[in-house]
Design an enzyme around this catalytic site. Structure first.
Site, short mmCIF file in Angstrom:
data_model
loop_
_atom_site.label_atom_id
_atom_site.label_comp_id
_atom_site.label_asym_id
_atom_site.label_seq_id
_atom_site.Cartn_x
_atom_site.Cartn_y
_atom_site.Cartn_z
N SER A 126 7.50 -1.09 -8.25
CA SER A 126 7.42 -1.51 -6.85
C SER A 126 6.11 -2.18 -6.45
O SER A 126 6.02 -2.76 -5.36
CB SER A 126 7.65 -0.30 -5.94
OG SER A 126 9.01 0.04 -5.97
N LYS A 140 1.81 -0.35 2.77
CA LYS A 140 3.26 -0.15 2.70
C LYS A 140 3.63 0.97 3.67
O LYS A 140 2.88 1.93 3.83
CB LYS A 140 3.61 0.24 1.26
CG LYS A 140 5.08 0.29 0.94
CD LYS A 140 5.26 0.59 -0.56
CE LYS A 140 6.72 0.66 -0.96
NZ LYS A 140 6.89 0.87 -2.41
N SER A 166 9.94 -2.70 -4.62
CA SER A 166 10.16 -2.44 -3.22
C SER A 166 9.01 -2.87 -2.29
O SER A 166 9.25 -3.11 -1.11
CB SER A 166 10.42 -0.94 -3.02
OG SER A 166 9.27 -0.19 -3.32
#
Lengths: 447, 488
Positions: free
Chosen positions: B178, B79, B154
Site C-alpha cells: 500500500s 493517510k 491503497s
C-alpha cells in the site's frame, strides 16, 4: 440405579493490580463513577493496541505455582471473538492453547485430590446497566471494568459433593488473599464461581464422564454455590431416574426462589474463532525467572497451619482460626515475639494467647501486639491475686441477694447485671467483668 | 518557491535561509490543494485553520531566532488511517464517516513534535483494502500523471498528493504494497519498513501482523531523514523492536561498490508489461555501473506468498473490524431497535463491498473445522517464506524487483473483478508476511508518460542499506525529479 455427582469448577479472580491488563488505566472499579477509568485501549478505539501488564502475568504464575502447576516455557495470548456491547473490541484477549499454567493439583483434608487443568489470564469486560431514561428503556455500558486483569482457574471434574467444593473454594480464596493478588470478594465480583455439574452412574467406571454437563452462573456467595450444587444434583437425579438425560445447558442461580433456572441451551459449542493475538508477542519464561517468582510466594495457609500446630502446640481448631487471614496469623506471631521477652509466671503459653485472640474477638487493627500481651498479663494478675477472693465475694453477694438469685433461676435473667455490678463494686477497679460473669453464671447454676 | 518540485531537503533549507516563511509555505500548499485537488481528489480532509495557526507559531519561533526543529514548518499529509486528535479519521469508510479521535497515533505525534504541520488526511481504499483507491467509500483519486488512471493503492491519495506537490511528504501504511505500489504508479519514492521498526499505535488496523508504517516522499534522501524521526521502540506498541535507531543519513552517501544485488527469477516472469521489463533491465545496468554485482536468485515459495498473505490478512481483518459495531462510535443504524439489528444494520450500511468480502472470508478462514486448512496453513507458509528470504540474504545484500507487473491501469478497468485487483499486488504482498523492508523508486516512464517503478528489498532492519542503494541510484538518475504537468 444410583447416581454420583461429577463436579468441576471454573473460577474467575479479578487481580488487584494498580493498572489494567493492557493499558495504564486504574484497575480499581468498584463504586467508581461510570466511564472514568478508560482510555483508547480499554474502549477499543480504532488504532489502540494492548500492552500486557507484567505484574498480572507474574501474579498468575504465582497462583499457578501455589496450585502446584507446571509453568509453560512459552505462553501466548489469543483472541476470542464474539459480539456483545460490553466487549469493546469485539474480541476478548484471552489464552487458548498455551495458558500460563497447567496440570496442578490440590489435596483436600480427607485426602481427595483435585486436579487443576489450567490457570490462564484474560481481560474482564465492561458492565451493562439496563435502566430507564425519560420513561424509555435503555441499556448503558460502563467500561471501567473493561480490561481489568482476570485470572481463570479451571479444575478437572474431581469433586464428589458440595462439601469438597466448599473446602476447595475457601482454601483457594484464602490462598489468593495470602498471595496478595486479589481481595477475592464474591460480593464485589472479584471472585466468580461457575460449577459444572453432572451425574454419573455409580456402577460405571469413574473415568467415564457423563455425556452432558450443566454450568451454573450468577452465584455470588459460597453458600449459594453449595445450594446450587445440591439443587442440581437432586434435579438431575430425578430426571435420570425417570430415564431422561438432563439438557446440556447454562443455568443461573435464582436467589429468591432458591433454585437454578435455565438461561440458554448450549446445543453446540459457540465458535469463538480463537487465533493468536498478533498485537502481543509470545511470552517466554526461563527457569530462573520462574524461580524468581516462586521466591515471592509467602508461607501459604496450609503450611502455616501445620507449623502453628507443631511449633506452638495449638489445636487444629486454634491454628485453623488463626491462619484465616495472613494479617491475623502475622499478628499472632508478632504477639508471641513480645510474649517471648517476658519471664516467669507472667509468661503466657502460645495456646493461652491464641485463646485470648480467638475468644475475645480482638480488633487487631486497633490493638497492638504489645497492648494485647499487656492485657493478657493484667488479666492474669487479677486472676492471681483474687481467684479465691473472688469466689468468696461472689458467695457473699449471692447470700446477701438471695431473692435476686432465686429470680434469676426462675428465668429473670435481667438480674444478672445487678449481681455483676454488686460483685464489681466489692472487688474494685481491677475487676475482670468477663471472668465475674462466667463465675456468677456457674455458681447460679449449682446454687 | 516552486511547490511542484519541492523536496523535504529544499523546504528545510528554504525555511532555514528565510527564503520563505512557514506561513508562505503552508499557504501556498493549501492554495495548491484548493486548485488541484478538485481534479485529483487526493484529500478526504484538509485542515487549513490548524495548519495556518501552527505555521504562524513556527514563524514566531524563527523570528525569535530560536533553533528550528527537524521538521519545523514542513507541511505534510497522512493517510486517513492515522488517528489525529480532533481531526476526523475515517479509514475511507462510511462506518467512520464522522469519527474524531481523541488521541494522536505515535507516528503523528513524533512528526508533530518534530515541528511538522499536518495539512490534511488523504484518501485510500477503505481500511487499506485495495490497489487502486477505488474502494474508498467517499471518492476516487486520480493519478496526477493521467487523470483517467488510478493512482494505485491503497495509499493512492498520499502518493498522488506528494506527486502533485500538495504537501512535502505523506505518512502512509503498507500491509501488502500500500505504500510501494501507489508510489510506483505516481512516480515518487515509497518506503515500507521492517515490521516493528515504526510504532503502529493509533493506526487503524488492517492485518496487525503485516501492517507497517512508512513514508511517501519526493526522494530517498527525504525518506531517510523522516525514518530517523518516526522509527524506534514505543511503549504503547508491544510489537516494536527494542533496537536503537541508526543514523540513516550518515551512511547515505557511502556508495554501493561491491553490493550484491539478487534478481529473484520469480519476479521477472512472463506476462510483465514489456515497457516495465525494459525499464527494470536498464535499472539493473545502472546499479551495475554504480558498482553493484547482480545475480539471479530464487525465492521458491513466492507463488504461495499471495494466498498466505491474504489468508493471514483477512483473518486478522475479521477480528480487527469487529469493533465497528455501532455501539460507541462511528455509524450506528438509527432504525435498529434490538441489539442484533444494531450490529447487522450498522455493519451492512457502514461497510463497503470489499470490506464485507474480506470480513466474511476471514471469518470463514478462522472457523472451527477450517482453521487448520486456512489460517494455520497460512502461518506455516509464512514461515517458509521467511526461510526463503533468510536463505537468499546469505548470498546477496539486496533484491531488486518490479513493484507492479504493469503501469497504472485505467479507473474502472479492474474494479469489477476483485480477484484481478488482488493480483495487482503480486510483487508487493510477498514481503509483508516475512516482515522485511522494501523501497520503491521511480525507474522510467512508458511511451504514454506513465511512471514505472522498481523496488529494493532487504533483510530485516536493512533500511540503512536500502536507502543507501536507492540514494546512489537517484544520484545518477532523474526519474524521481520528474513531475506531472498539472495545469491549474
Amino acid at each position: 440405579m444410583e447416581f454420583k455427582p461429577v463436579i468441576g469448577l471454573e473460577i474467575h479472580v479479578e487481580l488487584a493490580t494498580q493498572s489494567k491488563m493492557f493499558c495504564g488505566c486504574p484497575a480499581y472499579h468498584f463504586g467508581v463513577e461510570p466511564n472514568t477509568h478508560c482510555c483508547p485501549v480499554c474502549l477499543g478505539l480504532p488504532g489502540a493496541l494492548p500492552v500486557p501488564n507484567k505484574k498480572a502475568i507474574e501474579w498468575t504464575i504465582r497462583l499457578g505455582l501455589a496450585l502446584n502447576c507446571r509453568i509453560l516455557e512459552e505462553s501466548k495470548f489469543d483472541r476470542k471473538n464474539y459480539f456483545y456491547p460490553d466487549l469493546p473490541k469485539g474480541y476478548q484477549i484471552s489464552q487458548y492453547d498455551q495458558p500460563l499454567c497447567v496440570q496442578g493439583k490440590v489435596i483436600l483434608k480427607e485426602g481427595q485430590e483435585i486436579r487443576i487443568r489450567r490457570v490462564h489470564l484474560e481481560e474482564d469486560t465492561g458492565k451493562l446497566l439496563h435502566t430507564e431514561i425519560d420513561g424509555e428503556k435503555c441499556s448503558l455500558v460502563d467500561f471501567n471494568r473493561s480490561g481489568v486483569p482476570l485470572l481463570e482457574v479451571v479444575t478437572e471434574p474431581d469433586f464428589r459433593n458440595s462439601q469438597e467444593v466448599d473446602e476447595f473454594l475457601k482454601d483457594l480464596q484464602r490462598m489468593v488473599r495470602y498471595l496478595g493478588i486479589s481481595d477475592a470478594d464474591m460480593e464485589k465480583g472479584s471472585l466468580r464461581i461457575e460449577p459444572n455439574i453432572s451425574m454419573r452412574e455409580n456402577t460405571k467406571p469413574k473415568i467415564q464422564i457423563p455425556n452432558y454437563k450443566v454450568e451454573v452462573k450468577n452465584i455470588n456467595s459460597f453458600r449459594f454455590v453449595r445450594k446450587a450444587i445440591e439443587y442440581e444434583t437432586k434435579r438431575q437425579t430425578e430426571l435420570l431416574e425417570k430415564g431422561e438425560t438432563p439438557l446440556q445447558e447454562t443455568r443461573g442461580w435464582n436467589e429468591a426462589e432458591n433454585k437454578t433456572v435455565s438461561q440458554r441451551e448450549k446445543e453446540e459449542a459457540h465458535d469463538y474463532r480463537y487465533f493468536p493475538e498478533p498485537d502481543i508477542p509470545p511470552l517466554n519464561f526461563t527457569p530462573e525467572e520462574i524461580a524468581e517468582i516462586k521466591k515471592q510466594i509467602p508461607e501459604l495457609p496450609e503450611e502455616k497451619e501445620k507449623r502453628f500446630i507443631k511449633e506452638f502446640k495449638l489445636s487444629p481448631y486454634q491454628a485453623g482460626l488463626l491462619i484465616e487471614t495472613k494479617k491475623l496469623a502475622d499478628y499472632y506471631e508478632e504477639a508471641l515475639k513480645v510474649n517471648g521477652k517476658i519471664d516467669g509466671r507472667k509468661y503466657s503459653s502460645p495456646s493461652e494467647i491464641a485463646n485470648w485472640l480467638i475468644n475475645r474477638k480482638i480488633d487487631i487493627k486497633t490493638t497492638s501486639p504489645e497492648k494485647l500481651i499487656k492485657d493478657v498479663i493484667a488479666s492474669k494478675e487479677v486472676m492471681l491475686v483474687s481467684e479465691a477472693e473472688m469466689s468468696r465475694i461472689i458467695d457473699e453477694i449471692l447470700t446477701e441477694n438471695s431473692q435476686a438469685a432465686a429470680d434469676y433461676k426462675k428465668g429473670k435473667t435481667a438480674v444478672l447485671g445487678f449481681l455483676i455490678g454488686q460483685v464489681v463494686r466489692k472487688i474494685g477497679s481491677q475487676a475482670d467483668r468477663q471472668e465475674i460473669t462466667r463465675r456468677l453464671i456457674e455458681k447460679l447454676g449449682v446454687f | 518557491m516552486e511547490l511542484s518540485d519541492l523536496t523535504l531537503k529544499k523546504a528545510r533549507a528554504g525555511l532555514e535561509n528565510k527564503d520563505f516563511s512557514a506561513k508562505e509555505l503552508v499557504s501556498a500548499t493549501l492554495e495548491r490543494i484548493q486548485k488541484l485537488d478538485p481534479k485529483i481528489s487526493a484529500f478526504l480532509t484538509v485542515c487549513p485553520e490548524s495548519a495556518l495557526k501552527q505555521a504562524a507559531e513556527t514563524d514566531e519561533l524563527i523570528a525569535r531566532s530560536q533553533k528550528l526543529k527537524a521538521l519545523s514548518g514542513i507541511p505534510f499529509s497522512a493517510k486517513d488511517v492515522f488517528s489525529t486528535q480532533g481531526i476526523k479519521t475515517t479509514a475511507a469508510s462510511r462506518i467512520l464517516e464522522n469519527y474524531i479521535p481523541v488521541y494522536d497515533a505515535t507516528a503523528i505525534k513524533k512528526l508533530r513534535e518534530a515541528g511538522a504541520i499536518l495539512i490534511g488526511k488523504t484518501n485510500h481504499d477503505a481500511f487499506g483494502f485495495g490497489s487502486s483507491t477505488e474502494n474508498s467509500d467517499f471518492q476516487v483519486t486520480h493519478n496526477p500523471w493521467n487523470l483517467n488512471k488510478v493512482p494505485g493503492g491503497s495509499s493512492g491519495g498520499s502518493a498522488a498528493a506528494v506527486a502533485s506537490g500538495m504537501g512535502v511528504f505523506s505518512l502512509a501504511e503498507d500491509t501488502g504494497g500500500s505504500i510501494r505500489q501507489p508510489a510506483c504508479f505516481c512516480g515518487v519514492t515509497g518506503l515500507k519498513v521492517t515490521y516493528g521498526l515504526v510504532s503502529r499505535y493509533g493506526v487503524i488496523a488492517y492485518g496487525s501482523s503485516l501492517d507497517t508504517i512508512g513514508v511517501i516522499t519526493p526522494s530517498v534522501e527525504d525518506a531517510a531523514f523522516l525514518l530517523g524521526i518516526i522509527a524506534g521502540p514505543d511503549p504503547l506498541d508491544a510489537t516494536t523492536m527494542p533496537n536503537p535507531i541508526p543514523d540513516y543519513l550518515e551512511s547515505l552517501n557511502q556508495g554501493i561498490k561491491g553490493l550484491r544485488i539478487g534478481l529473484p527469477k520469480e519476479y521477472f516472469i512472463e506476462g510483465i508489461d514489456p515497457e516495465v521489463k525494459q525499464s527494470l533491465d536498464e535499472a539493473v545496468k545502472k546499479f551495475e555501473k554504480l558498482g553493484a554485482k547482480t545475480e539471479s536468485v530464487s525465492l521458491p515459495h513466492t507463488p504461495d506468498a499471495i494466498p498466505a498473505y491474504y489468508l493471514s490478512g483477512i483473518s486478522e481483518v475479521s477480528a480487527n473490524l469487529a469493533r465497528y459495531d455501532g455501539v460507541r462510535f462511528g455509524y450506528s443504524s438509527p432504525e435498529a431497535r434490538e441489539l442484533e439489528d444494531l450490529y447487522l444494520e450498522s455493519r451492512a450500511k457502514g461497510f463497503g463491498p470489499e470490506v464485507k468480502r474480506r470480513i466474511m472470508l476471514g471469518t470463514y478462514a478462522l472457523s472451527a473445522g477450517y482453521y487448520d486448512a486456512f489460517y494455520k496453513k497460512a502461518q506455516q507458509v509464512r514461515y517458509l517464506i521467511k526461510q526463503d528470504f533468510d536463505r537468499v540474504f546469505q548470498k546477496v545484500d539486496l533484491l531488486l524487483a518490479p513493484v507492479s507487473p504493469f503501469p497504472p491501469f485505467g479507473i474502472g478497468e479492474k474494479a469489477e473483478d476483485p480477484l484481478q485487483m488482488w493480483l495487482a499486488d503480486i510483487f508487493t504482498v510477498t514481503i509483508n508476511p516475512a516482515g522485511v523492508p522494501g523501497l520503491a523508486l521511480p525507474c522510467g516512464f512508458t511511451k504514454n508518460n506513465l511512471p514505472i517503478g522498481l523496488q529494493l528489498i532487504g533483510p530485516q532492519l536493512s533500511e540503512g542499506v536500502l536507502l543507501k542503494a536507492g540514494h546512489a541510484y537517484q544520484s545518477q538518475t532523474d526519474w524521481h525529479k520528474r513531475r506531472p504537468s498539472l495545469s491549474a
